[in-house]
Design an enzyme around this catalytic site. Structure first.
Site, PDB file in Angstrom:
ATOM      1  N   ASP A 194      -1.258 -11.528   6.050  1.00 28.15           N
ATOM      2  CA  ASP A 194      -2.186 -12.154   6.997  1.00 28.15           C
ATOM      3  C   ASP A 194      -3.610 -12.081   6.425  1.00 28.15           C
ATOM      4  O   ASP A 194      -4.333 -13.084   6.337  1.00 28.15           O
ATOM      5  CB  ASP A 194      -2.085 -11.421   8.340  1.00 28.15           C
ATOM      6  CG  ASP A 194      -2.741 -12.188   9.480  1.00 28.15           C
ATOM      7  OD1 ASP A 194      -3.381 -13.221   9.226  1.00 28.15           O
ATOM      8  OD2 ASP A 194      -2.621 -11.750  10.637  1.00 28.15           O
TER       9      ASP A 194
ATOM     10  N   ASP B 213      -5.033  -3.153  -1.790  1.00 33.23           N
ATOM     11  CA  ASP B 213      -6.493  -3.305  -1.868  1.00 33.23           C
ATOM     12  C   ASP B 213      -6.908  -3.902  -3.209  1.00 33.23           C
ATOM     13  O   ASP B 213      -7.774  -4.758  -3.282  1.00 33.23           O
ATOM     14  CB  ASP B 213      -7.227  -1.980  -1.587  1.00 33.23           C
ATOM     15  CG  ASP B 213      -6.572  -0.752  -2.208  1.00 33.23           C
ATOM     16  OD1 ASP B 213      -5.553  -0.927  -2.909  1.00 33.23           O
ATOM     17  OD2 ASP B 213      -7.067   0.362  -2.010  1.00 33.23           O
TER      18      ASP B 213
ATOM     19  N   LYS C 295       0.872  -1.177   0.000  1.00 37.78           N
ATOM     20  CA  LYS C 295       0.000   0.000   0.000  1.00 37.78           C
ATOM     21  C   LYS C 295       0.913   1.232   0.000  1.00 37.78           C
ATOM     22  O   LYS C 295       0.855   2.109   0.875  1.00 37.78           O
ATOM     23  CB  LYS C 295      -0.897  -0.064   1.248  1.00 37.78           C
ATOM     24  CG  LYS C 295      -1.995   0.968   1.294  1.00 37.78           C
ATOM     25  CD  LYS C 295      -3.142   0.679   0.351  1.00 37.78           C
ATOM     26  CE  LYS C 295      -4.133   1.830   0.362  1.00 37.78           C
ATOM     27  NZ  LYS C 295      -5.126   1.723  -0.708  1.00 37.78           N
TER      28      LYS C 295
HETATM   29  O1  LIG Z   1      -1.082 -15.224  16.257  1.00 39.69           O
HETATM   30  C1  LIG Z   1      -2.271 -15.006  16.120  1.00 39.69           C
HETATM   31  O2  LIG Z   1      -3.073 -15.082  17.036  1.00 39.69           O
HETATM   32  C2  LIG Z   1      -2.837 -14.665  14.767  1.00 39.69           C
HETATM   33  C3  LIG Z   1      -1.863 -14.914  13.668  1.00 39.69           C
HETATM   34  C4  LIG Z   1      -2.501 -14.973  12.359  1.00 39.69           C
HETATM   35  O3  LIG Z   1      -3.626 -14.589  12.137  1.00 39.69           O
HETATM   36  C5  LIG Z   1      -1.757 -15.538  11.262  1.00 39.69           C
HETATM   37  O4  LIG Z   1      -0.576 -15.787  11.392  1.00 39.69           O
HETATM   38  O5  LIG Z   1      -2.353 -15.750  10.196  1.00 39.69           O
HETATM   39 MG   LIG Z   2      -4.216 -14.825  10.061  1.00 39.26          MG
END
Ligand SMILES: O=C(O)CCC(=O)C(=O)O
Ligand SMILES: [Mg+2]
Ligand SMILES: NC(=O)C1=CN([C@@H]2O[C@H](COP(=O)(O)OP(=O)(O)OC[C@H]3O[C@@H](n4cnc5c(N)ncnc54)[C@H](OP(=O)(O)O)[C@@H]3O)[C@@H](O)[C@H]2O)C=CC1
Length: 473
Positions: free
Chosen positions: A362, A338, A237
């Site tokens: 993530d 996005d 981004k």
């Molecule tokens: O460590 C967490 O609680 C979340 C980590 C997470 O969402 C991920 O690594 O995809």
């Molecule tokens: Mg995650």
């Protein structure tokens, strides 16, 4: 050496020699069961791994599992707040390849993520999450088979470094004061901006070294893929966060120019080269006009910059990459974060490896998993130099915990990645075959069952799905 756990008396260590993993026939592999649905998923997954290794190697190879503790289970054994005991860290350090179930992280306060801590402690800087379609998997998407991407997520920095101060704390207030009264006014481009006094503050560090080591791995992976998939997209981004996310993109392109010049082509370079391929006499000016939208409205200085860019690319690359040679190289491009969420849905087959920073990756890995069947089908690996911890994309799914109903597919597929990482492809292939056959046969857990048309009723339990996979080897 260990306080409360005893390593298996059988089995050998995986070694890392001359930059390569050396895997014995009886590797000791530490595993963390995980919180929440970990109690369901782990035994199901272990059953599948053991059966696949037995079937593939007829007893010549076997994994010697070493149970180690993290999360709630660790507190039960080691005492209050002992969520990530030294024993567990020592075991991962000693045995190098581990696999884990999900671990709980409270929202808004309490302990910081154990999952993130493991990645940071062992510098598992590449979070690799393939999102690939298995035939017959139900999906909310019309053409899920067109998606075949691997999210390469930077795994150690960004806001996940966890440098934050809560609103109203002394340090947050001090920081805001220094920023508002000193640092922001001293930076001309920030003008009269001020941070609201009642803010919490989080820091987002994106380093050049952290970005480049992730992107390097992504490019190395792309080089191992068949030609149509030899592409790395830098996701950022950078239009908004210029010096963090924008820098990620720029460091990626810099890496291409400095380390992968022979093997790669940057998308913008490919436009310049193909303009000249179509019209060998094209002027620098016309080439610049074609690659830069709105060229004619730019200032003369900016126009000169674009012409110079065209010249530099042609001088440097025409011989090695021109006349269509660039089509044989790994394509490196970039997309704004996005828009990539839209692109993987509207033009899924145009993407391959998506190199991202931590937060974008993530989000994106859950979204991409949804297209190919949901979080029950989202495997992952956290990879560093000489150490790796495999884990699914999803979390503990607490409302399903202990009910023997959740889909163990993601942890099983994470195990497939682990077997491939160890070079045990025969066992990995058996598992992939078993999963594909079980799904085509409509032998699925509730999450896939409810999406199927007509819905599968009753769905298989978690343990039954594992058994179905084994029966299809
Ligand atoms: O460590 C967490 O609680 C979340 C980590 C997470 O969402 C991920 O690594 O995809
Ligand atoms: Mg995650
Ligand atoms: N690496 C890790 O260990 C991770 C840990 N977490 C942690 O997990 C906890 C719970 O997080 P939450 O936000 O609920 O996200 P989760 O990923 O745990 O679950 C959200 C929803 O996703 C679906 N889902 C998750 N896993 C599966 C599976 N194996 N099979 C089928 N469907 C699945 C379920 O949807 P439905 O109910 O609609 O079927 C579930 O309710 C938090 O503490 C979080 O921090 C989160 C992500 C990664």
């Amino acid at each position: 050496m260990y306080e409360k756990i005893v390593p298996p008396s059988q089995g050998s260590r995986i070694l890392f020699q001359d930059g390569k993993l050396v895997v014995p026939n009886d590797p000791i592999v530490p595993f963390i069961r995980g919180d929440g649905t970990g109690v369901d998923i782990w035994p199901a997954a272990q059953r599948v791994f053991d059966a696949a290794v037995e079937k593939a190697y007829g007893g010549d190879r076997n994994i010697v599992w070493f149970k180690v503790y993290a999360g709630d289970e660790a507190c039960d054994l080691y005492g209050t707040y002992q969520y990530l005991p030294e024993d567990t860290l020592n075991a991962i350090r000693d045995y190098r390849v581990a696999i884990k179930g999900p671990l709980t992280t409270p929202v808004g306060g309490g302990i910081r993520s154990l999952n993130v801590a493991l990645r940071q402690i062992f510098e598992l800087y590449a979070c690799v999450r393939p999102c690939k379609y298995y035939n017959g998997t139900p999906s909310p998407h019309k053409s899920p088979e067109k998606l075949d991407v691997i999210v390469y997520r930077e795994n150690t920095e960004d806001i996940y470094l966890g440098i934050e101060w809560a609103q109203g704390t002394e340090i947050a207030d001090r920081l805001i004061k220094i920023l508002n009264e000193d640092l922001i006014p001293a930076t001309l481009e920030h003008g009269k901006k001020r941070i609201p006094l009642d803010s919490g503050i989080g820091i987002k560090p994106i380093s050049k070294q952290g970005s480049q080591r992730l992107i390097r791995r992504a490019i190395q992976h792309a080089l191992r893929l068949p030609k149509p998939k030899q592409q790395v997209t830098l996701v950022h981004k950078g239009n908004i966060m210029k010096y963090t996310e924008g820098a990620f993109r720029d460091w990626g392109y810099e890496l291409v120019r400095e380390e992968f010049r022979e093997e790669c082509i940057i998308e913008r370079e490919s436009w310049i080269l193909s303009n000249k391929e179509r019209d060998p006499d094209i002027s620098l000016e016309n080439n610049a006009r074609k690659i830069e939208p709105g060229y004619d409205n730019l200032t003369p200085e900016k126009q000169a910059e674009v012409r110079e860019e065209v010249k530099v690319v042609l001088d440097a690359l025409w011989e090695s990459h021109g006349n269509g040679q660039w089509k044989e190289k790994v394509m490196v491009n970039d997309r704004i974060a996005d828009s990539i969420f839209q692109q993987i849905q509207t033009r899924p087959n145009e993407y391959s490896i998506l190199a991202t920073m931590n937060l974008n990756g993530d989000y994106l890995s859950d979204a991409a998993a949804a297209i190919v069947g949901g979080l029950g089908m989202g495997p992952g690996a956290n990879i560093g130099d000489g150490c790796a911890v495999f884990e699914a994309t999803h979390g503990t799914a607490p409302k399903h915990a202990g009910l023997d109903r959740i889909n163990p597919g993601s942890v099983i597929l994470s195990g497939v990645m682990m077997l491939e990482y160890m070079g045990w492809d025969e066992a990995a292939d058996l598992i992939k075959k078993g999963i594909a056959a079980a799904i085509s046969n409509r032998q699925v857990t509730y999450d896939l069952a409810r999406l199927m048309d007509p819905p599968v009723e009753p769905p298989l339990k978690c343990s039954e799905f594992a058994e179905a996979i084994v029966q299809h080897f």
